[in-house]
Design a protein around this motif. Structure first.
Motif, PDB file in Angstrom:
ATOM      1  N   ARG A 196      12.106 -12.233   6.980  1.00  0.00           N
ATOM      2  CA  ARG A 196      10.847 -12.902   6.777  1.00  0.00           C
ATOM      3  C   ARG A 196       9.592 -12.241   7.468  1.00  0.00           C
ATOM      4  O   ARG A 196       8.100 -12.822   7.302  1.00  0.00           O
ATOM      5  N   ASP A 197       9.600 -11.437   8.486  1.00  0.00           N
ATOM      6  CA  ASP A 197       8.514 -10.819   9.140  1.00  0.00           C
ATOM      7  C   ASP A 197       8.109  -9.597   8.238  1.00  0.00           C
ATOM      8  O   ASP A 197       8.863  -9.051   7.339  1.00  0.00           O
ATOM      9  N   LEU A 198       6.785  -9.045   8.670  1.00  0.00           N
ATOM     10  CA  LEU A 198       6.271  -8.083   7.800  1.00  0.00           C
ATOM     11  C   LEU A 198       6.338  -6.627   8.492  1.00  0.00           C
ATOM     12  O   LEU A 198       5.599  -5.871   7.994  1.00  0.00           O
ATOM     13  N   GLU A 199       7.001  -6.675   9.799  1.00  0.00           N
ATOM     14  CA  GLU A 199       6.869  -5.522  10.526  1.00  0.00           C
ATOM     15  C   GLU A 199       7.416  -4.080   9.793  1.00  0.00           C
ATOM     16  O   GLU A 199       7.000  -3.216  10.351  1.00  0.00           O
ATOM     17  N   TRP A 200       8.243  -4.427   8.902  1.00  0.00           N
ATOM     18  CA  TRP A 200       8.788  -3.560   8.253  1.00  0.00           C
ATOM     19  C   TRP A 200       7.982  -2.588   7.326  1.00  0.00           C
ATOM     20  O   TRP A 200       8.301  -1.544   6.865  1.00  0.00           O
ATOM     21  N   GLN A 201       6.662  -3.390   7.135  1.00  0.00           N
ATOM     22  CA  GLN A 201       6.020  -2.696   5.963  1.00  0.00           C
ATOM     23  C   GLN A 201       5.003  -1.542   6.655  1.00  0.00           C
ATOM     24  O   GLN A 201       3.646  -1.682   6.182  1.00  0.00           O
ATOM     25  N   SER A 202       5.526  -0.742   7.538  1.00  0.00           N
ATOM     26  CA  SER A 202       4.460   0.112   8.071  1.00  0.00           C
ATOM     27  C   SER A 202       4.326   1.196   7.033  1.00  0.00           C
ATOM     28  O   SER A 202       5.155   1.443   5.820  1.00  0.00           O
ATOM     29  N   SER A 203       2.942   1.417   6.602  1.00  0.00           N
ATOM     30  CA  SER A 203       2.529   2.105   5.274  1.00  0.00           C
ATOM     31  C   SER A 203       3.181   3.576   5.203  1.00  0.00           C
ATOM     32  O   SER A 203       3.239   4.309   5.990  1.00  0.00           O
ATOM     33  N   ASN A 204       3.853   3.840   3.692  1.00  0.00           N
ATOM     34  CA  ASN A 204       4.391   5.002   3.436  1.00  0.00           C
ATOM     35  C   ASN A 204       5.044   5.977   4.606  1.00  0.00           C
ATOM     36  O   ASN A 204       4.996   6.955   4.728  1.00  0.00           O
ATOM     37  N   GLN A 205       6.131   5.051   4.996  1.00  0.00           N
ATOM     38  CA  GLN A 205       7.004   5.797   6.107  1.00  0.00           C
ATOM     39  C   GLN A 205       8.455   6.062   5.374  1.00  0.00           C
ATOM     40  O   GLN A 205       9.006   6.907   6.232  1.00  0.00           O
ATOM     41  N   TYR A 206       8.751   5.346   4.362  1.00  0.00           N
ATOM     42  CA  TYR A 206      10.220   5.638   3.740  1.00  0.00           C
ATOM     43  C   TYR A 206      10.439   6.706   2.903  1.00  0.00           C
ATOM     44  O   TYR A 206       9.598   6.802   1.745  1.00  0.00           O
ATOM     45  N   ASP A 207      11.434   7.486   3.084  1.00  0.00           N
ATOM     46  CA  ASP A 207      12.021   8.440   1.895  1.00  0.00           C
ATOM     47  C   ASP A 207      12.602   7.658   0.736  1.00  0.00           C
ATOM     48  O   ASP A 207      12.279   8.001  -0.279  1.00  0.00           O
ATOM     49  N   VAL A 208      13.328   6.481   1.207  1.00  0.00           N
ATOM     50  CA  VAL A 208      14.142   5.665   0.218  1.00  0.00           C
ATOM     51  C   VAL A 208      13.998   4.520   0.695  1.00  0.00           C
ATOM     52  O   VAL A 208      14.114   3.972   2.115  1.00  0.00           O
ATOM     53  N   ALA A 209      13.947   3.610  -0.254  1.00  0.00           N
ATOM     54  CA  ALA A 209      14.140   2.152   0.057  1.00  0.00           C
ATOM     55  C   ALA A 209      15.308   1.603  -0.825  1.00  0.00           C
ATOM     56  O   ALA A 209      15.252   1.734  -1.997  1.00  0.00           O
ATOM     57  N   TYR A 210      16.294   1.009  -0.145  1.00  0.00           N
ATOM     58  CA  TYR A 210      17.564   0.556  -1.066  1.00  0.00           C
ATOM     59  C   TYR A 210      17.324  -1.083  -0.910  1.00  0.00           C
ATOM     60  O   TYR A 210      17.471  -1.664   0.223  1.00  0.00           O
ATOM     61  N   VAL A 211      17.125  -1.622  -2.052  1.00  0.00           N
ATOM     62  CA  VAL A 211      17.068  -3.126  -1.869  1.00  0.00           C
ATOM     63  C   VAL A 211      17.920  -3.824  -2.578  1.00  0.00           C
ATOM     64  O   VAL A 211      18.371  -3.936  -3.702  1.00  0.00           O
ATOM     65  N   ALA A 212      19.030  -4.346  -1.757  1.00  0.00           N
ATOM     66  CA  ALA A 212      20.525  -4.882  -2.181  1.00  0.00           C
ATOM     67  C   ALA A 212      20.253  -6.507  -2.180  1.00  0.00           C
ATOM     68  O   ALA A 212      21.198  -7.210  -1.749  1.00  0.00           O
ATOM     69  N   LYS A 213      19.338  -7.056  -2.581  1.00  0.00           N
ATOM     70  CA  LYS A 213      19.077  -8.256  -2.918  1.00  0.00           C
ATOM     71  C   LYS A 213      18.111  -8.518  -3.896  1.00  0.00           C
ATOM     72  O   LYS A 213      17.354  -7.648  -4.415  1.00  0.00           O
ATOM     73  N   PRO A 214      18.226  -9.873  -4.650  1.00  0.00           N
ATOM     74  CA  PRO A 214      16.951 -10.022  -5.656  1.00  0.00           C
ATOM     75  C   PRO A 214      15.803 -10.346  -5.186  1.00  0.00           C
ATOM     76  O   PRO A 214      15.602 -10.557  -4.117  1.00  0.00           O
ATOM     77  N   GLY A 215      14.762 -10.013  -6.003  1.00  0.00           N
ATOM     78  CA  GLY A 215      13.309 -10.637  -5.453  1.00  0.00           C
ATOM     79  C   GLY A 215      12.380  -9.329  -5.994  1.00  0.00           C
ATOM     80  O   GLY A 215      12.356  -8.277  -5.443  1.00  0.00           O
ATOM     81  N   ILE A 216      11.441  -9.917  -7.308  1.00  0.00           N
ATOM     82  CA  ILE A 216      10.715  -8.885  -7.733  1.00  0.00           C
ATOM     83  C   ILE A 216       9.275  -8.543  -6.637  1.00  0.00           C
ATOM     84  O   ILE A 216       9.010  -7.489  -6.590  1.00  0.00           O
ATOM     85  N   GLU A 217       9.091  -9.736  -5.901  1.00  0.00           N
ATOM     86  CA  GLU A 217       7.952  -9.437  -4.952  1.00  0.00           C
ATOM     87  C   GLU A 217       8.530  -8.419  -3.950  1.00  0.00           C
ATOM     88  O   GLU A 217       7.812  -7.432  -3.530  1.00  0.00           O
ATOM     89  N   LEU A 218       9.767  -8.813  -3.381  1.00  0.00           N
ATOM     90  CA  LEU A 218      10.133  -7.925  -2.190  1.00  0.00           C
ATOM     91  C   LEU A 218      10.276  -6.249  -2.896  1.00  0.00           C
ATOM     92  O   LEU A 218      10.069  -5.474  -2.137  1.00  0.00           O
ATOM     93  N   LEU A 219      10.534  -6.010  -4.066  1.00  0.00           N
ATOM     94  CA  LEU A 219      10.476  -4.689  -4.821  1.00  0.00           C
ATOM     95  C   LEU A 219       9.247  -4.250  -4.641  1.00  0.00           C
ATOM     96  O   LEU A 219       8.846  -2.820  -4.476  1.00  0.00           O
ATOM     97  N   ALA A 220       8.175  -4.937  -5.025  1.00  0.00           N
ATOM     98  CA  ALA A 220       6.813  -4.523  -5.235  1.00  0.00           C
ATOM     99  C   ALA A 220       6.503  -4.175  -3.595  1.00  0.00           C
ATOM    100  O   ALA A 220       5.723  -3.178  -3.296  1.00  0.00           O
ATOM    101  N   GLU A 221       6.706  -5.064  -2.660  1.00  0.00           N
ATOM    102  CA  GLU A 221       6.443  -4.588  -1.257  1.00  0.00           C
ATOM    103  C   GLU A 221       7.031  -3.338  -0.884  1.00  0.00           C
ATOM    104  O   GLU A 221       6.357  -2.704   0.019  1.00  0.00           O
ATOM    105  N   SER A 222       8.330  -3.341  -1.164  1.00  0.00           N
ATOM    106  CA  SER A 222       9.039  -2.036  -0.685  1.00  0.00           C
ATOM    107  C   SER A 222       8.293  -0.610  -1.178  1.00  0.00           C
ATOM    108  O   SER A 222       8.285   0.274  -0.579  1.00  0.00           O
ATOM    109  N   ALA A 223       8.035  -0.744  -2.742  1.00  0.00           N
ATOM    110  CA  ALA A 223       7.457   0.264  -3.290  1.00  0.00           C
ATOM    111  C   ALA A 223       6.370   0.831  -2.471  1.00  0.00           C
ATOM    112  O   ALA A 223       5.811   1.966  -2.462  1.00  0.00           O
ATOM    113  N   CYS A 224       5.487  -0.119  -2.092  1.00  0.00           N
ATOM    114  CA  CYS A 224       3.971   0.277  -1.406  1.00  0.00           C
ATOM    115  C   CYS A 224       4.405   1.250  -0.086  1.00  0.00           C
ATOM    116  O   CYS A 224       3.495   1.675   0.534  1.00  0.00           O
ATOM    117  N   CYS A 225       5.605   1.041   0.595  1.00  0.00           N
ATOM    118  CA  CYS A 225       6.038   1.538   1.695  1.00  0.00           C
ATOM    119  C   CYS A 225       6.772   2.882   1.662  1.00  0.00           C
ATOM    120  O   CYS A 225       7.178   3.406   2.480  1.00  0.00           O
TER     121      CYS A 225
END
Length: 314
Positions: A196-225
């Motif tokens: 529920r926090d936003l601390e994981w959203q450090s900009s452009n730090q991930y090589d891979v984001a693995y989203v093992a749960k539903p949520g279009i908004e979460l996908l979009a937020e992860s893509a930005c990172c």
């Protein structure tokens, strides 16, 4: 044979225990006497009718698509397995499942059970672990030194994903609910954040984001990172191509594929103690409704396992 099955799609009350005809192995198949099976989220989704209009399944339908047990019968053309072999398997979701005393499955999908694993532990490995393996290695192009973001890291797939990524030499950032953070840390994640926090959203730090749960908004937020040239892999939802193209990353809505080769690699990681099998709870087959409710209410931390034949020991 004794089996848990549905005769119509719907809520957990549609699950019933009864007798169904014992399957016969066809050419290149074996018949497995099931010791233990497992419950995965796909089970309740299918029970609810997710594929009811596709013509994929016939009713009554036995759910569950991973199991451990003993080879009971060998079909024509099979020379890789013998009666009495102790095995585990991830069976095709398009076919009848494993929440039953017996299941017929293609021999090429069956893997030898290591002596050090109980039947319960072995049944908890196939579907979720193969999903995590393929998501990270096949679609995420995981490699040593990469930074990986894993959402829903306390679920069965996420629990395996954290460990698989660490075994590959990646730096793992994981999210989970507040009550499950210690558990995810125990799996080896380098950083763990409340989902529920936003601390994981450090900009452009991930090589891979693995989203093992539903949520279009979460996908979009992860893509930005995700770094340019990186990838985002989803086990549930789709995201518009233009949303990821602007970031210079690739997107995959993955569908797990049956693979004994992948399962064997995971068995090896377990034998090397690089991956431990996360078991949430164990129920007798007769309590399958309780097991489904625990899965559907997202209470599980790791895998839910069903004991089908308590007389089979290790």
């Amino acid at each position: 044979m004794k089996a848990a099955f549905i005769k119509q799609y719907g809520d957990v009350e549609t699950l019933q225990l009864g007798q169904l005809p014992k399957p016969e192995p066809e050419r290149n198949q074996v018949l497995i006497r099931v010791a233990a099976s497992a419950v995965n989220p796909v089970d309740f989704h299918l029970r609810n009718g997710m594929m009811a209009d596709t013509g994929t399944h016939t009713l009554p339908l036995v759910l569950g698509w991973d199991c451990s047990g003993v080879v009971e019968q060998v079909g024509e053309g099979v020379d890789s397995l013998q009666v009495g072999d102790k095995v585990l398997a991830f069976t095709p979701i398009s076919e009848q499942g494993t929440n039953a005393e017996f299941v017929a499955v293609d021999a090429e999908l069956v893997v030898e059970k290591p002596a050090e694993l109980s039947f319960v532990e072995a049944a908890a490995l196939p579907l979720a672990a193969v999903t995590a393996w393929q998501g990270l290695h096949r679609h995420g192009r995981l490699a040593q030194g990469k930074t990986v973001l894993i959402h829903n890291a306390s679920g069965a797939v996420g629990s395996y994903a954290v460990q698989i990524a660490k075994a590959a030499g990646a730096y793992v950032v994981a999210t989970a609910s507040a009550t499950k953070l210690d558990y995810v840390t125990s799996l080896g994640a380098d950083e763990v954040f409340n989902e529920r926090d936003l601390e994981w959203q450090s900009s452009n730090q991930y090589d891979v984001a693995y989203v093992a749960k539903p949520g279009i908004e979460l996908l979009a937020e992860s893509a930005c990172c995700v770094k340019s040239g990186g990838s985002i892999v989803s086990t549930f939802d789709e995201i518009a191509e233009q949303q990821v193209a602007t970031h210079g990353i690739s997107f995959t809505r993955m569908w797990v594929e049956n693979s004994a080769t992948d399962l064997e690699q995971l068995v090896q990681l377990v034998k090397e103690k690089a991956v431990k099998i996360p078991i949430d709870s164990v129920y007798p087959l007769e309590e399958i409704q309780t097991a489904h409710l625990r899965s559907e209410q997202h209470k599980a931390v790791g895998k839910i396992v069903l004991v089908v034949d308590p007389l089979l020991k290790y």
